[in-house]
Scaffold this active site. Structure first.
Site, PDB file in Angstrom:
ATOM      1  N   GLU A  76       0.681  -1.380  -0.082  1.00 40.25           N
ATOM      2  CA  GLU A  76       0.093   0.033   0.051  1.00 40.25           C
ATOM      3  C   GLU A  76       0.911   1.238   0.153  1.00 40.25           C
ATOM      4  OE1 GLU A  76      -2.868   0.009  -0.833  1.00 40.25           O
ATOM      5  OE2 GLU A  76      -4.278  -1.493   0.293  1.00 40.25           O
ATOM      6  N   HIS A  95      -2.430   3.035   8.298  1.00 39.52           N
ATOM      7  CA  HIS A  95      -3.536   2.215   7.484  1.00 39.52           C
ATOM      8  C   HIS A  95      -3.661   0.838   8.230  1.00 39.52           C
ATOM      9  CE1 HIS A  95      -5.680   0.306   4.708  1.00 39.52           C
ATOM     10  NE2 HIS A  95      -4.689  -0.719   4.321  1.00 39.52           N
ATOM     11  N   HIS A  97      -7.055  -1.996   9.352  1.00 33.51           N
ATOM     12  CA  HIS A  97      -8.323  -2.772   8.812  1.00 33.51           C
ATOM     13  C   HIS A  97      -9.056  -3.019  10.319  1.00 33.51           C
ATOM     14  CE1 HIS A  97      -6.486  -4.945   5.194  1.00 33.51           C
ATOM     15  NE2 HIS A  97      -6.304  -3.600   5.089  1.00 33.51           N
ATOM     16  N   TYR A 116     -19.329  15.246  18.314  1.00 29.26           N
ATOM     17  CA  TYR A 116     -18.443  16.602  17.903  1.00 29.26           C
ATOM     18  C   TYR A 116     -16.871  16.085  17.656  1.00 29.26           C
ATOM     19  CZ  TYR A 116     -16.374  16.320  22.414  1.00 29.26           C
ATOM     20  OH  TYR A 116     -15.618  16.052  23.665  1.00 29.26           O
ATOM     21  N   HIS A 158     -12.626  -2.157   2.860  1.00 31.76           N
ATOM     22  CA  HIS A 158     -11.217  -2.403   3.143  1.00 31.76           C
ATOM     23  C   HIS A 158     -10.755  -1.794   4.609  1.00 31.76           C
ATOM     24  CE1 HIS A 158      -6.880  -1.700   1.270  1.00 31.76           C
ATOM     25  NE2 HIS A 158      -6.806  -2.163   2.490  1.00 31.76           N
ATOM     26  N   TYR A 211      -6.661  24.184  19.769  1.00 33.55           N
ATOM     27  CA  TYR A 211      -6.350  23.280  20.769  1.00 33.55           C
ATOM     28  C   TYR A 211      -4.857  22.922  20.185  1.00 33.55           C
ATOM     29  CZ  TYR A 211      -5.594  19.012  23.625  1.00 33.55           C
ATOM     30  OH  TYR A 211      -5.151  18.047  24.349  1.00 33.55           O
TER      31      TYR A 211
HETATM   32 ZN   LIG Z   1      -5.432  -2.733   3.762  1.00 35.15          ZN
END
Ligand SMILES: [Zn+2]
Length: 216
Positions: A76, A95, A97, A116, A158, A211
């Site tokens: 990826e 990244h 899952h 929020y 994904h 913030y």
């Molecule tokens: Zn993935």
């Protein structure tokens, strides 16, 4: 010889990978983490179990996709590269899952302003990018669209991708988005959540920006 700076950053990536799986944010080696470094970024390699990772096994890539000889970055890598190219403030990318983000992504729904804290990703929703095959430039293009003005998005059928200033804060953002996905899933099971309006969300977004300024 790998510099001390690079070793420390690579170790922070490994620590975050191990934490990501401990906290059930990810399973096996399906997730990947990177951090901006020099004229490119450091990224987890393809297919190595996280508990076998060592700092010298974390791959360096330039923004034009060149890789050190003998190293194989995560499949990826394109999504990571495109985030660094398109978002100058991105210093680290996570990244994964995570169960609730992934479940929602299979329904192809964005997370709306039901809380929020959705503003933590930069706007009044956390979008779900359209589907494309993993590891492709098409997937990265869909991600780029969903990340416009945002630091996190779901990827259809994904998972999740997000970025922030440091590896630790990008991981914290991933934890937060997964918590929101969980809460939103529970709320939808109970009924139709009342959404915050534009003014209420604009206030939350401003407060998060203030913030962050105070922190930096
Ligand atoms: Zn993935």
């Amino acid at each position: 010889m790998i510099s001390a700076d690079r070793t420390a950053l690579a170790q922070s990536i490994i620590d975050a990978c191990l934490r990501m799986n401990r906290e059930n944010l990810n399973q096996g080696t399906s997730g990947n983490i990177s951090a901006r470094f020099e004229n490119g970024f450091l990224i987890t390699p393809s297919g190595t179990p996280y508990d076998l990772l060592t700092p010298d096994g974390i791959v360096f890539m330039t923004l034009d996709g060149a890789v050190e000889t003998g190293m194989k970055p995560s499949s990826e890598w394109r999504m990571h590269r495109d985030i660094y190219a398109e978002h100058r403030d991105a210093k680290a990318v996570v990244h994964a899952h995570p169960p609730y983000c992934t479940a929602l992504s299979s329904l192809r729904v964005s997370i709306p302003a039901f809380h929020y804290m959705v503003a933590i990703a930069g706007g009044d929703d956390i979008r779900c990018a359209d589907y494309a095959t993993f590891g492709t430039a098409d997937l990265s293009d869909e991600m780029s669209r969903a990340l416009e003005g945002r630091k996190a998005c779901l990827l259809a059928n994904h998972g999740l991708i997000c970025f922030d200033d440091t590896v630790a804060s990008a991981l914290a953002l991933a934890v937060e988005v997964e918590a929101l996905a969980h809460q939103y899933t529970v709320a939808r099971r109970m009924g139709e959540p009342v959404l915050l309006n534009e003014i209420q969300m604009a206030e939350a977004i401003t407060k998060f920006k203030d913030y962050r300024k105070q922190q930096s």
